[in-house]
Write a protein that holds these residues in place. Structure first.
Motif, PDB file in Angstrom:
ATOM      1  N   LEU A 392       0.829  -1.203   0.000  1.00 33.79           N
ATOM      2  CA  LEU A 392       0.000   0.000   0.000  1.00 33.79           C
ATOM      3  C   LEU A 392       0.866   1.257   0.000  1.00 33.79           C
ATOM      4  O   LEU A 392       0.576   2.221  -0.722  1.00 33.79           O
ATOM      5  N   ALA A 393       1.927   1.261   0.800  1.00 33.35           N
ATOM      6  CA  ALA A 393       2.816   2.433   0.825  1.00 33.35           C
ATOM      7  C   ALA A 393       3.472   2.646  -0.533  1.00 33.35           C
ATOM      8  O   ALA A 393       3.563   3.782  -1.030  1.00 33.35           O
ATOM      9  N   ALA A 394       3.908   1.546  -1.167  1.00 35.23           N
ATOM     10  CA  ALA A 394       4.540   1.674  -2.476  1.00 35.23           C
ATOM     11  C   ALA A 394       3.540   2.139  -3.529  1.00 35.23           C
ATOM     12  O   ALA A 394       3.862   2.984  -4.391  1.00 35.23           O
ATOM     13  N   ALA A 395       2.308   1.609  -3.464  1.00 33.63           N
ATOM     14  CA  ALA A 395       1.293   2.018  -4.432  1.00 33.63           C
ATOM     15  C   ALA A 395       0.922   3.484  -4.256  1.00 33.63           C
ATOM     16  O   ALA A 395       0.688   4.201  -5.243  1.00 33.63           O
ATOM     17  N   SER A 396       0.875   3.956  -3.026  1.00 31.47           N
ATOM     18  CA  SER A 396       0.562   5.368  -2.780  1.00 31.47           C
ATOM     19  C   SER A 396       1.669   6.267  -3.331  1.00 31.47           C
ATOM     20  O   SER A 396       1.381   7.317  -3.943  1.00 31.47           O
ATOM     21  N   ARG A 397       2.922   5.885  -3.130  1.00 32.77           N
ATOM     22  CA  ARG A 397       4.021   6.679  -3.687  1.00 32.77           C
ATOM     23  C   ARG A 397       3.991   6.664  -5.209  1.00 32.77           C
ATOM     24  O   ARG A 397       4.222   7.683  -5.873  1.00 32.77           O
ATOM     25  N   GLU A 398       3.688   5.494  -5.773  1.00 35.42           N
ATOM     26  CA  GLU A 398       3.604   5.393  -7.232  1.00 35.42           C
ATOM     27  C   GLU A 398       2.496   6.292  -7.780  1.00 35.42           C
ATOM     28  O   GLU A 398       2.670   6.967  -8.796  1.00 35.42           O
ATOM     29  N   PHE A 399       1.359   6.315  -7.105  1.00 33.71           N
ATOM     30  CA  PHE A 399       0.238   7.133  -7.559  1.00 33.71           C
ATOM     31  C   PHE A 399       0.600   8.621  -7.525  1.00 33.71           C
ATOM     32  O   PHE A 399       0.325   9.355  -8.477  1.00 33.71           O
ATOM     33  N   ALA A 400       1.214   9.047  -6.427  1.00 33.90           N
ATOM     34  CA  ALA A 400       1.595  10.461  -6.334  1.00 33.90           C
ATOM     35  C   ALA A 400       2.594  10.829  -7.422  1.00 33.90           C
ATOM     36  O   ALA A 400       2.497  11.896  -8.055  1.00 33.90           O
ATOM     37  N   SER A 401       3.549   9.950  -7.672  1.00 31.99           N
ATOM     38  CA  SER A 401       4.554  10.236  -8.703  1.00 31.99           C
ATOM     39  C   SER A 401       3.931  10.242 -10.090  1.00 31.99           C
ATOM     40  O   SER A 401       4.229  11.113 -10.925  1.00 31.99           O
ATOM     41  N   ALA A 402       3.035   9.274 -10.366  1.00 34.59           N
ATOM     42  CA  ALA A 402       2.410   9.203 -11.678  1.00 34.59           C
ATOM     43  C   ALA A 402       1.505  10.406 -11.929  1.00 34.59           C
ATOM     44  O   ALA A 402       1.429  10.922 -13.052  1.00 34.59           O
ATOM     45  N   GLU A 403       0.804  10.868 -10.900  1.00 32.39           N
ATOM     46  CA  GLU A 403      -0.048  12.045 -11.055  1.00 32.39           C
ATOM     47  C   GLU A 403       0.789  13.288 -11.362  1.00 32.39           C
ATOM     48  O   GLU A 403       0.417  14.108 -12.214  1.00 32.39           O
ATOM     49  N   ARG A 404       1.924  13.432 -10.677  1.00 31.66           N
ATOM     50  CA  ARG A 404       2.791  14.580 -10.977  1.00 31.66           C
ATOM     51  C   ARG A 404       3.327  14.505 -12.407  1.00 31.66           C
ATOM     52  O   ARG A 404       3.384  15.512 -13.120  1.00 31.66           O
ATOM     53  N   ALA A 405       3.694  13.285 -12.827  1.00 33.87           N
ATOM     54  CA  ALA A 405       4.199  13.131 -14.190  1.00 33.87           C
ATOM     55  C   ALA A 405       3.121  13.446 -15.213  1.00 33.87           C
ATOM     56  O   ALA A 405       3.386  14.091 -16.252  1.00 33.87           O
ATOM     57  N   ALA A 406       1.872  13.016 -14.956  1.00 32.00           N
ATOM     58  CA  ALA A 406       0.783  13.284 -15.895  1.00 32.00           C
ATOM     59  C   ALA A 406       0.485  14.777 -15.973  1.00 32.00           C
ATOM     60  O   ALA A 406       0.256  15.327 -17.062  1.00 32.00           O
ATOM     61  N   ASP A 407       0.467  15.449 -14.819  1.00 33.46           N
ATOM     62  CA  ASP A 407       0.212  16.896 -14.822  1.00 33.46           C
ATOM     63  C   ASP A 407       1.311  17.647 -15.576  1.00 33.46           C
ATOM     64  O   ASP A 407       1.042  18.576 -16.345  1.00 33.46           O
ATOM     65  N   LEU A 408       2.565  17.234 -15.350  1.00 37.74           N
ATOM     66  CA  LEU A 408       3.676  17.886 -16.043  1.00 37.74           C
ATOM     67  C   LEU A 408       3.612  17.646 -17.543  1.00 37.74           C
ATOM     68  O   LEU A 408       3.834  18.574 -18.348  1.00 37.74           O
ATOM     69  N   ALA A 409       3.299  16.428 -17.954  1.00 40.22           N
ATOM     70  CA  ALA A 409       3.201  16.133 -19.384  1.00 40.22           C
ATOM     71  C   ALA A 409       2.067  16.919 -20.019  1.00 40.22           C
ATOM     72  O   ALA A 409       2.197  17.419 -21.151  1.00 40.22           O
ATOM     73  N   ASP A 410       0.944  17.050 -19.306  1.00 41.61           N
ATOM     74  CA  ASP A 410      -0.182  17.815 -19.846  1.00 41.61           C
ATOM     75  C   ASP A 410       0.194  19.298 -20.005  1.00 41.61           C
ATOM     76  O   ASP A 410      -0.143  19.935 -21.012  1.00 41.61           O
TER      77      ASP A 410
END
Length: 467
Positions: A392-410
Motif C-alpha cells: 500500500l505504501a509503495a502504491a501510494s508513492r507510485e500514484f503520487a509520482s504518476a499524477e505529478r508526471a501526468a500533470d507535467l506532461a499535460d
C-alpha cells in the motif's frame, strides 16, 4: 468356579498407552512485529463500518450456518445427558390383566374325587421394578466423560463457525468498499481522459494536431468506461455471498451496504505468542476436546473386559380377583444380583479396544495438525499484514509520482513542448496507479481480517461441560 473364571478376565491388563505429548511451539512468531503495538485482536475487524456491524448482527441472529452449529450442540448435549443417565438406576412400573383358558384333558381323566380344574382364570398385576448397573470398573463413567468432551468440542466448534462467518462478512464488506474506491478512482481517470480528448479535439480543429490524437484519447476513455462497467459483476457476486451468509434478502443487504462508511483504518498487528493459540484457536481447543473424548472411549472399551454387576428388584401385586388386588397376601417381590463377564469372545472386545486405540491415535494426529495449522495461519497472517502495508505504501508513492508526471506532461503538451503520445502514456500510468492504490488498501484491510481469524478471533465462551 464360574465367578472365578469370569474374574480371570481382569488380568488382561490396562488399555494400551499412546503418547500424546503436545507438540513443541516456537517462542515467538517469525513475522510478528518487533515491538509491542498496543492494539487488540478485535481491532483488526472493520468494526467502524456500519454495514459490517448491521450485517454481522443480522447474521448472528439468523445465519443458517450458526443454526446448524447450534443443532449440533443440542445433539451433543442430549447424548451427554443420556450417558449420565445410564449411570443412574432405571425405575419403571407396569400393570397387566391376563386371562387364560386351559383344556382339562391335559391333566388327564383320573383326577381324585372332589378335585376339579378351573379352566378359566384372570390375573391382575401391578409392579414397580428397578435395576442398576453398579459400574464398578468405570465403563459408564468413561462413556459419560467422552460424551461431555464431545459436547465441549461441539460448543467450541460453534465458536469457530461464528468466527468464520464474521470473517467472511468482514471480507465481503471490505471488497464492497474496495469496489467503491476503485470506481471513484476510475471515474477520476475517466474525467481526465475525457478532458484530454476534448483538448485533442480542440487542437485538431485548430490544425495543431492530427485527428489520430483525439481517437487515441477517446479509446483511453472508453477503456476506462469498460472497467467501470465490469465492477457490476463483482458487486453482484458480493451481494449474493452476503445473502447466503446472513440469510437476508438481497435488497436489505444492498441497503445496508449503501451506508456511508468512515475512511478505512489499518491498525497495527497485535503482539501475541504461539502458545496462546492453544487456548485461543477454536479448532485447536475442539481438537483437544475430541482427543479427550477418544481417550475416554478407549477406557470404556477396556472396561468391557471386566465383569458387569447388576442389581435388580421388583415389588408388585398379584391377585386372581380384582377385589383382592390390594390385600396383604397379594404383595409379591424379588431381589436379585447378576454378574456378566466375558469368557470366550474370540477377540471381539480386543478388536474394539484396538479400534478405540486407533481412534485415539487419529484424534492426536488431528490435534497436532490443528496446532501446526494454527501456527502456519498465524505466521501467514502476520506476514500478509506486513506485506500488504508495504504494498500500500509503495502504491501510494507510485500514484503520487504518476499524477505529478501526468500533470507535467499535460502542461508541456499545452505549451507545445511535448507530443501527444507522451501525454497519453503518462495519463495511462496515472490511471492504473489510482486503481492499484484502492486495491492495495482493500488487501491491507483483508489481511487484518485473516490475521484476526488466525489468532483465534472471538475467544470461546468457557462453560462447564457438566452442564
Amino acid at each position: 468356579m464360574l465367578a472365578v473364571a469370569a474374574l480371570s478376565a481382569c488380568v488382561a491388563g490396562p488399555p494400551p498407552e499412546i503418547d500424546t505429548t503436545p507438540p513443541p511451539l516456537p517462542l515467538e512468531f517469525a513475522f510478528a512485529p518487533d515491538a509491542a503495538t498496543g492494539s487488540a485482536v478485535a481491532s483488526l475487524l472493520p468494526t467502524g463500518d456500519p454495514a459490517f456491524q448491521d450485517l454481522a448482527t443480522l447474521a448472528l441472529q439468523d445465519a443458517p450456518t450458526l443454526a446448524q452449529a447450534a443443532a449440533r450442540i443440542e445433539q451433543a448435549r442430549a447424548r451427554a445427558a443420556g450417558a449420565g443417565a445410564n449411570r443412574l438406576p432405571n425405575i419403571g412400573a407396569n400393570a397387566s390383566v391376563t386371562g387364560t383358558r386351559t383344556n382339562p384333558a391335559q391333566f388327564g381323566t383320573n383326577l381324585p374325587p372332589g378335585i376339579s380344574i378351573d379352566t378359566e382364570q384372570v390375573f391382575y398385576g401391578a409392579n414397580l421394578t428397578a435395576s442398576w448397573d453398579l459400574d464398578l470398573f468405570g465403563r459408564l463413567r468413561a462413556q459419560e466423560r467422552a460424551a461431555l468432551a464431545r459436547l465441549g468440542a461441539a460448543t467450541v466448534e460453534a465458536t469457530a463457525v461464528r468466527n468464520a462467518l464474521l470473517a467472511e462478512i468482514a471480507g465481503s464488506v471490505i471488497d464492497w468498499r474496495t469496489l467503491a474506491a476503485r470506481q471513484d478512482a476510475l471515474e477520476q481517470d475517466l474525467k481526465a481522459a475525457a478532458s484530454l480528448a476534448r483538448l485533442a479535439g480542440t487542437r485538431e480543429r485548430a490544425g495543431l494536431s492530427p485527428g489520430f490524437d483525439r481517437v487515441r484519447a477517446e479509446s483511453v476513455a472508453e477503456a476506462t468506461r469498460s472497467r467501470i462497467a465490469a465492477l457490476a459483476t463483482d458487486r453482484a457476486r458480493i451481494a449474493g455471498r452476503l445473502v447466503a451468509l446472513t440469510g437476508q434478502p438481497a435488497q436489505k443487504v444492498l441497503d445496508l451496504l449503501r451506508q456511508t462508511a468512515p475512511d478505512p483504518a489499518q491498525p497495527p498487528a497485535p503482539m501475541t505468542l504461539p502458545s496462546q493459540l492453544l487456548a485461543n484457536r477454536p479448532d485447536v481447543v475442539a481438537a483437544a476436546a475430541n482427543l479427550e473424548a477418544a481417550d475416554a472411549d478407549l477406557a470404556a472399551s477396556a472396561a468391557r473386559r471386566f465383569p458387569q454387576f447388576t442389581l435388580s428388584a421388583a415389588l408388585g401385586l398379584l391377585a386372581f380377583d380384582l377385589g383382592d388386588l390390594f390385600d396383604e397376601d397379594s404383595i409379591v417381590g424379588n431381589v436379585s444380583g447378576g454378574l456378566v463377564a466375558p469368557l470366550l469372545d474370540f477377540g471381539r472386545i480386543q478388536a474394539e479396544i484396538d479400534a478405540s486405540a486407533a481412534g485415539k491415535q487419529l484424534a492426536f494426529a488431528n490435534y497436532r495438525n490443528a496446532v501446526f495449522t494454527a501456527l502456519g495461519d498465524a505466521e501467514a497472517g502476520y506476514g500478509l499484514v506486513a506485506a500488504a502495508d508495504r504494498q500500500l505504501a509503495a502504491a501510494s508513492r507510485e500514484f503520487a509520482s504518476a499524477e505529478r508526471a501526468a500533470d507535467l506532461a499535460d502542461t508541456r503538451y499545452q505549451a507545445g513542448l511535448s507530443d501527444f503520445l507522451t501525454v497519453l502514456e503518462a495519463r495511462r500510468a496515472a490511471d492504473a496507479s489510482g486503481e492499484r492504490v484502492a486495491i492495495a488498501r482493500g488487501q491491507a484491510e483483508r489481511a487484518r481480517v485473516v490475521l484476526w481469524q488466525a489468532l483465534g478471533g472471538d475467544q470461546p465462551t468457557s462453560r462447564s461441560t457438566s452442564q
